[in-house]
Design a protein around this motif. Structure first.
Motif, PDB file in Angstrom:
ATOM      1  N   SER A   1       3.772 -16.270   3.780  1.00  0.00           N
ATOM      2  CA  SER A   1       4.504 -15.709   2.550  1.00  0.00           C
ATOM      3  C   SER A   1       3.437 -15.063   1.972  1.00  0.00           C
ATOM      4  O   SER A   1       2.276 -14.145   2.327  1.00  0.00           O
ATOM      5  CB  SER A   1       4.491 -17.272   1.559  1.00  0.00           C
ATOM      6  N   ASN A   2       3.755 -14.477   0.680  1.00  0.00           N
ATOM      7  CA  ASN A   2       3.413 -13.041  -0.345  1.00  0.00           C
ATOM      8  C   ASN A   2       2.496 -12.249   0.957  1.00  0.00           C
ATOM      9  O   ASN A   2       1.666 -11.185   0.974  1.00  0.00           O
ATOM     10  CB  ASN A   2       2.298 -13.890  -0.619  1.00  0.00           C
ATOM     11  N   THR A   3       3.429 -11.434   1.629  1.00  0.00           N
ATOM     12  CA  THR A   3       3.262 -10.521   1.945  1.00  0.00           C
ATOM     13  C   THR A   3       3.471  -8.989   1.075  1.00  0.00           C
ATOM     14  O   THR A   3       3.903  -8.631   0.340  1.00  0.00           O
ATOM     15  CB  THR A   3       4.292 -10.094   2.861  1.00  0.00           C
ATOM     16  N   THR A   4       2.148  -8.429   1.193  1.00  0.00           N
ATOM     17  CA  THR A   4       1.782  -7.327   0.329  1.00  0.00           C
ATOM     18  C   THR A   4       1.031  -5.823   1.087  1.00  0.00           C
ATOM     19  O   THR A   4       0.271  -5.624   1.790  1.00  0.00           O
ATOM     20  CB  THR A   4       0.830  -6.842  -0.595  1.00  0.00           C
ATOM     21  N   ARG A   5       1.684  -4.454   1.161  1.00  0.00           N
ATOM     22  CA  ARG A   5       1.413  -3.511   1.752  1.00  0.00           C
ATOM     23  C   ARG A   5       0.253  -3.360   0.891  1.00  0.00           C
ATOM     24  O   ARG A   5       0.488  -2.140  -0.229  1.00  0.00           O
ATOM     25  CB  ARG A   5       2.617  -2.627   2.231  1.00  0.00           C
ATOM     26  N   VAL A   6      -1.101  -2.382   1.708  1.00  0.00           N
ATOM     27  CA  VAL A   6      -1.994  -2.465   1.332  1.00  0.00           C
ATOM     28  C   VAL A   6      -2.908  -0.653   1.566  1.00  0.00           C
ATOM     29  O   VAL A   6      -2.872   0.108   0.269  1.00  0.00           O
ATOM     30  CB  VAL A   6      -2.831  -2.720   0.979  1.00  0.00           C
ATOM     31  N   THR A   7      -1.488  -0.299   2.110  1.00  0.00           N
ATOM     32  CA  THR A   7      -1.388   1.474   1.990  1.00  0.00           C
ATOM     33  C   THR A   7      -0.068   1.933   2.427  1.00  0.00           C
ATOM     34  O   THR A   7       0.627   1.159   2.101  1.00  0.00           O
ATOM     35  CB  THR A   7      -2.305   2.012   3.586  1.00  0.00           C
ATOM     36  N   SER A   8      -0.463   3.501   1.980  1.00  0.00           N
ATOM     37  CA  SER A   8       0.914   3.785   1.182  1.00  0.00           C
ATOM     38  C   SER A   8       1.281   4.317   2.757  1.00  0.00           C
ATOM     39  O   SER A   8       0.915   4.897   3.726  1.00  0.00           O
ATOM     40  CB  SER A   8       0.583   5.023   0.540  1.00  0.00           C
ATOM     41  N   VAL A   9       3.189   4.363   2.356  1.00  0.00           N
ATOM     42  CA  VAL A   9       3.804   4.651   3.437  1.00  0.00           C
ATOM     43  C   VAL A   9       3.792   6.283   3.255  1.00  0.00           C
ATOM     44  O   VAL A   9       4.133   7.161   1.709  1.00  0.00           O
ATOM     45  CB  VAL A   9       5.468   4.321   2.874  1.00  0.00           C
ATOM     46  N   ASP A  10       3.520   6.314   4.337  1.00  0.00           N
ATOM     47  CA  ASP A  10       2.849   8.320   4.545  1.00  0.00           C
ATOM     48  C   ASP A  10       3.160   8.568   6.239  1.00  0.00           C
ATOM     49  O   ASP A  10       3.838   8.335   6.866  1.00  0.00           O
ATOM     50  CB  ASP A  10       2.138   9.190   3.503  1.00  0.00           C
TER      51      ASP A  10
END
Length: 85
Positions: free
Chosen positions: A25-34
């Motif tokens: 649970s609680n998945t968070t992206r910590v880098t940017s999609v680029d």
């Protein structure tokens, strides 16, 4: 918390680093999609930072994500130092 790399948001093979709870649970992206791929995340012993490899076409190096602050601190590989100044 678990840190992992995935292309789940970009869908194009460009990876980003995510964190989630051990139960998924609680998945968070910590880098940017680029166009840069960020992968091989590794937690610091105290759990406050994530070291990961970052690849952008001609440059490959390591970066640190400070947990809770969403700030990236770049670390240049020794071989890149000769190109400075």
């Amino acid at each position: 918390k678990i840190a992992y790399a995935s292309d789940q948001d970009s869908g194009n093979g460009t990876y980003d680093v995510y964190i989630m709870n051990a139960d998924g649970s609680n998945t968070t992206r910590v880098t940017s999609v680029d166009e840069r791929s960020d992968y091989q995340p590794l937690w610091s012993p105290d759990g406050s930072k994530i070291l990961f490899k970052s690849l952008l076409s001609f440059f490959s190096g390591f970066k640190i994500f400070k947990s809770g602050f969403f700030s990236l601190i770049g670390i240049l590989p020794n071989s890149f130092q000769k190109y400075r100044n």
